[in-house]
Design an enzyme around this catalytic site. Structure first.
Site, short mmCIF file in Angstrom:
data_model
loop_
_atom_site.label_atom_id
_atom_site.label_comp_id
_atom_site.label_asym_id
_atom_site.label_seq_id
_atom_site.Cartn_x
_atom_site.Cartn_y
_atom_site.Cartn_z
N ASP A 1 33.54 37.87 24.89
CA ASP A 1 33.03 37.04 25.89
C ASP A 1 32.72 37.72 27.55
O ASP A 1 31.93 37.35 28.20
CB ASP A 1 34.31 36.03 26.52
CG ASP A 1 35.58 36.70 26.99
OD1 ASP A 1 35.66 37.77 26.61
OD2 ASP A 1 36.16 35.90 26.92
N HIS A 2 33.24 38.96 27.55
CA HIS A 2 32.99 39.57 28.76
C HIS A 2 31.96 40.66 29.00
O HIS A 2 31.24 40.89 29.85
CB HIS A 2 34.31 40.50 29.19
CG HIS A 2 35.06 39.74 29.65
ND1 HIS A 2 35.96 38.83 29.13
CD2 HIS A 2 36.09 39.71 30.98
CE1 HIS A 2 37.22 38.41 29.97
NE2 HIS A 2 37.14 38.76 30.96
N ASP B 1 44.54 39.72 29.79
CA ASP B 1 43.69 39.08 30.66
C ASP B 1 44.62 38.22 31.60
O ASP B 1 45.09 37.46 31.23
CB ASP B 1 42.45 38.12 30.11
CG ASP B 1 41.36 38.09 31.10
OD1 ASP B 1 40.29 38.54 31.03
OD2 ASP B 1 41.72 37.08 31.93
N ARG C 1 37.84 33.85 41.33
CA ARG C 1 37.78 34.99 42.03
C ARG C 1 36.65 35.19 42.78
O ARG C 1 35.51 34.97 42.22
CB ARG C 1 38.14 36.38 41.09
CG ARG C 1 39.20 36.55 40.54
CD ARG C 1 39.82 37.79 39.89
NE ARG C 1 41.11 37.58 39.65
CZ ARG C 1 41.72 38.00 38.70
NH1 ARG C 1 41.09 38.62 37.74
NH2 ARG C 1 42.93 37.57 38.35
N SER D 1 42.91 41.76 38.16
CA SER D 1 42.53 42.08 36.62
C SER D 1 43.92 42.51 35.80
O SER D 1 44.93 43.18 36.65
CB SER D 1 41.65 42.77 36.50
OG SER D 1 41.47 43.11 35.06
N ARG E 1 43.42 44.78 33.57
CA ARG E 1 42.59 45.87 32.87
C ARG E 1 43.47 47.05 33.21
O ARG E 1 43.78 47.35 34.35
CB ARG E 1 41.42 46.15 33.77
CG ARG E 1 41.12 46.30 35.03
CD ARG E 1 39.71 46.29 35.61
NE ARG E 1 39.07 44.95 35.61
CZ ARG E 1 38.46 44.29 36.54
NH1 ARG E 1 37.98 45.45 37.49
NH2 ARG E 1 38.19 43.15 36.59
C1 MIC Z 1 38.75 39.20 35.60
O1 MIC Z 1 38.77 37.79 35.65
O2 MIC Z 1 38.94 39.82 36.55
C2 MIC Z 1 38.83 39.62 34.13
C3 MIC Z 1 37.46 40.42 34.12
O3 MIC Z 1 38.88 38.67 33.32
C4 MIC Z 1 40.05 40.50 33.81
C5 MIC Z 1 40.10 41.37 32.68
C6 MIC Z 1 39.29 42.57 32.78
O4 MIC Z 1 39.21 43.16 33.71
O5 MIC Z 1 38.84 42.93 31.66
C7 MIC Z 1 41.41 39.74 34.23
O6 MIC Z 1 41.31 38.85 34.83
O7 MIC Z 1 42.33 40.45 33.55
FE1 SF4 Z 2 36.03 35.71 32.23
FE2 SF4 Z 2 38.24 36.45 33.86
FE3 SF4 Z 2 35.83 35.04 34.96
FE4 SF4 Z 2 37.93 33.93 33.02
S1 SF4 Z 2 38.15 34.71 35.14
S2 SF4 Z 2 35.49 33.76 32.91
S3 SF4 Z 2 38.10 35.56 31.75
S4 SF4 Z 2 35.93 37.02 33.88
#
Ligand code: MIC
Ligand code: SF4
Length: 754
Positions: free
Chosen positions: A95-96, A160, A448, A643, A645
């Site tokens: 998805d990302h 995540d 976010r 995140s 990550r």
């Molecule tokens: C996000 O919303 O910041 C992400 C991208 O989903 C991250 C995961 C990632 O960095 O791959 C998260 O929320 O953990």
């Molecule tokens: Fe994707 Fe993270 Fe955004 Fe949700 S908050 S849509 S998991 S990047």
């Protein structure tokens, strides 16, 4: 047909006895959170009462979910752990990595082409180890989990931070780094400090323009981005039961933005309705049989102050819609105050784009309410002023809303539907003109809004609101428009008012989908070969980080003293860097490039103490590594917010940073540092942050580090003077074993005789 029904049956079969055991050791009525946690202890039923915010406890989650941008690193680690199959049901979701540019089908074709190597790797490694695989276009991890896997009273982890979304279906669902997922997939215990509990009592009922999103926007304003750290938030009260299940999901999802470990709701009829509507009547029937164990005890909700560490009460009857932002999700402004506040702060008020959807707000209810506004553009002779973009959370949602004519209604106002993927939410948005770095405002229903997150432009002021408010403001093209009181001037020059949004909780014709995008793994995957091309720029096999020799860390150079907000986006940026999430050396070239250097207020410009020249952070750190000089990163409050990550911890580890010393950490990042064998320390006296100077050489005396014992940090300043300060840490003895072994994974390998 529900997935993994036998696992759910087993959880429910054991639940009554486990809850009874917990109630007797705790010695009082239990919150839902305690019931689920005590029912998921790794070893046995409860034998002791744990100290909230104090004791580390070993848990046995029921399942694991991973998304493509974090699964690569998680599975690269898992493949070195010597296991044949995952120990619990696990899934991978693509998805990302999909860029939102034109529209769904075209963008998916590009993604499939560009990311082929990564998708092939994830599909085959999933096949090998017994992991369910959801193809690109199937949807966003948390929406797929809610629709298919989440179940009341269950416990899961996911790589995540928004894994917490499954709290909407009464789970304890927690975001973690990949190394934590490896523990659970390898059949080992998963450790968490027993959380503190925040109770949120909801009274009254949402009405008019307010929606579930406004509850969490308000909670974020109350608790701030770090107020939930170390806590689980449990919602209850008649206001909670009056919310839809997906609305509960939205609230839990965005609970990540207050740093909460997770959030949850007790099982109720809204959850039962959702389970039945998503083809899981069996789960609803099973849950109904144990339903008193799937919510907090009545005494708790009658007298919450006696059971929760903090209680917040929100009256939904009087709740106003909120708009949070810019640049941080906790800056909450009630819609009636926006005019005033925006003028005072000088925020640009023309809304250029409105975006709805993402993992947190793409339910049928959300979309149907947004559509009811979009339709008024035609009926009231209006013209939508801003660009309007939709990212559905899953193919099931997309298919159903298309069938019900919603997509056509969005198209009518110029709306564009992107692929069922993260897209703009994670910066995978090829936004035309973003490179010009112009000051502008966007509003979205994601969770976010850190600087530069959506389109890479640091001058984009991103605000977060409900899908309804986003739609109204996109129609008005004005951040200060309050649809509750204000009029718009239509194409005929008349003054018109938007009617309140209306929608349906669940589709009256049921959900529908042709190809949900699921691929089941092979029964026996032992013959599946995983090949990683050594010349690949996208994937790289992992090496074992070096063990720690147990000595003090002497003569380290200060790499950066980060000023202010330093989220995981600042430490390891997403957007275009997502392509390197499976290649540790390549992604390390983004190390801390978004962090602000305290000494020159610049991003990606730090002094190389070996040459005295300024350079980019990754380049300076590589120079220290080449010279075999250790280094230290210093940071501010809530360092590593955002995140899950683990790249934000693996990159500094790989490049030779030894210590991260900050005022405070976000939970997942602190754990990630520990898991990767780094020293994550906090200033015993936060004011000591001011003592760190640009040319400092620093010793961190860790040779006698022990649980609960402070660590001495000696600052050698350039003028020859030195100062000694103290740092705290939260390592327990098990975690110090990870540090000694070089990483938690090294320890697993050692224990498996590898
Ligand atoms: C996000 O919303 O910041 C992400 C991208 O989903 C991250 C995961 C990632 O960095 O791959 C998260 O929320 O953990
Ligand atoms: Fe994707 Fe993270 Fe955004 Fe949700 S908050 S849509 S998991 S990047």
């Amino acid at each position: 047909m529900a997935f993994d029904l036998s696992m759910i049956q087993q959880v429910y079969a054991q639940l009554p006895a486990k809850v009874a055991a917990a109630r007797s050791v705790v010695g009082k009525p239990l919150t839902l959170t305690e019931k689920i946690l005590y029912a998921h202890l790794f070893e046995t039923s409860a034998t002791v009462a744990y100290q909230r915010g104090g004791d580390y406890v070993d848990f046995a989650p029921d399942r694991v979910a991973m998304q493509d941008a974090t699964a690569q690193m998680a599975l690269l680690q898992f493949m070195t752990a010597g296991r044949k199959k995952v120990a619990v049901p696990s899934t991978v979701h693509c998805d990302h990595l999909t860029t939102a540019k034109v529209e769904s089908a075209a963008d998916l074709t590009v993604a499939n082409d560009e990311n082929k190597e990564v998708y092939d790797f994830l599909a085959s490694i999933s096949n090998k180890y017994g992991i369910g695989f959801w193809k690109p276009g199937a949807g966003i991890i948390h929406q797929i989990v809610l629709e298919n896997y989440a179940f009341p009273g269950g416990m899961m982890i996911g790589t995540d931070s928004h894994t917490v979304n499954a709290g909407g279906l009464g789970m304890i669902a927690i975001g973690v780094g990949g190394a934590d997922a490896v523990d659970v997939m390898a059949g080992l215990a998963w450790e968490l400090k027993f959380p503190k509990l925040i109770g949120v009592k909801l009274t009254g009922k949402l009405n008019g323009w307010t929606s579930a999103k406004d509850i969490i926007l308000k909670v974020a304003g109350i608790l701030t981005v770090k107020g939930g750290t170390g806590c689980i938030v449990e919602y209850f009260g008649d206001g909670a039961t009056s919310l839809s299940c997906t609305g509960k999901g939205t609230i839990c999802n965005m609970g990540a933005e207050i740093g909460a470990t997770t959030s949850t709701f007790g099982y109720d009829e809204s959850m039962e309705r959702y389970l039945r509507a998503t083809g899981r009547a069996e789960v609803a029937d099973l849950a109904n049989e144990v339903k008193e164990h799937l919510t907090g005890d009545p005494e708790v909700y009658a007298n919450p102050e006696a059971y929760f560490d903090q209680v917040i009460e929100i009256d939904l009857d009087t709740l106003e819609p909120y708009i949070n932002g810019p640049f941080t999700p906790d800056l909450a402004t009630p819609i009636s105050k926006m005019k005033e506040v925006a003028a005072e702060k000088g925020w640009p008020t023309t809304v250029e784009a409105g975006l709805i959807g993402s993992c947190t707000n793409s339910s049928y209810e959300d979309i149907s309410r947004a559509v009811s506004l979009a339709k008024q553009v035609a009926t009231k002779d209006l013209k939508a002023k801003a660009e309007y973009l939709i990212t559905p959370g899953s193919e099931q949602i997309r298919y159903t809303i298309e069938r019900d004519g919603f997509i056509a209604a969005f198209n009518e106002i110029g709306g564009k539907v992107f692929a069922n993927a993260c897209g703009p939410c994670i910066g995978m948005w090829a936004r035309v003109g973003a490179d010009k770095k112009e000051k502008n405002t966007i509003i979205h229903s994601f969770n976010r809004n850190f600087q530069a997150r959506q389109d890479g432009n640091p001058n984009t002021y991103a605000f977060v609101a409900s899908p309804e408010i986003v739609t109204a403001l996109a129609i008005a093209g004005d951040l200060t428009f309050n649809p509750l009181t204000d009029f718009l001037t239509n194409e005929k020059g008349e003054k018109v008012k938007l009617d309140e949004p209306i929608g349906e909780e669940l589709p009256s014709k049921g959900f529908d989908v042709e190809d949900a995008g699921y691929q089941a793994p092979a029964e026996d995957g032992s013959g599946v070969n995983i090949v990683v091309n050594p010349d690949s720029s996208r994937l790289q096999l992992l090496y074992s980080f070096a063990e720690w020799n147990g000595d003090d860390l002497k003569g380290m150079k200060l790499l950066i003293k980060a000023k202010g907000k330093c989220t995981t986006d600042h430490i390891s940026m997403a957007g275009k860097w997502l392509r390197f999430r499976g290649h540790l050396d390549n992604i390390s070239n983004n190390l801390l490039i978004g962090a602000t250097n305290f000494f020159n207020e610049k991003q990606n410009s730090v002094k190389n103490q070996l040459t005295g020249e300024y350079g980019e952070v990754p380049a300076v750190q590589r120079a220290y590594k080449a010279a075999n000089v250790g280094s230290i990163v210093v940071g501010d409050e809530n360092y590593g917010e955002g995140s899950s990550r683990e790249h934000a911890a693996m990159e500094p580890r790989h490049l030779g940073v030894k210590v991260v010393l900050v005022k405070s950490f976000a939970r997942i990042h602190e754990t990630n540092l520990k898991k990767q064998g780094m020293f994550g320390l906090t200033f015993a006296d936060k004011a000591d942050y001011d003592k760190i100077q640009e040319d400092d050489t620093i010793d961190v005396n860790v040779s006698s580090i022990a649980p609960g014992k402070q660590v001495e940090v000696v600052l050698h300043h350039a003028d020859g003077s030195s100062e000694t300060i103290l740092a705290n840490h939260t390592y327990n003895s098990q975690q110090l074993e990870w540090t000694r072994a070089g990483s938690a994974l090294n320890l697993i390998k050692k224990q498996a005789g590898l």
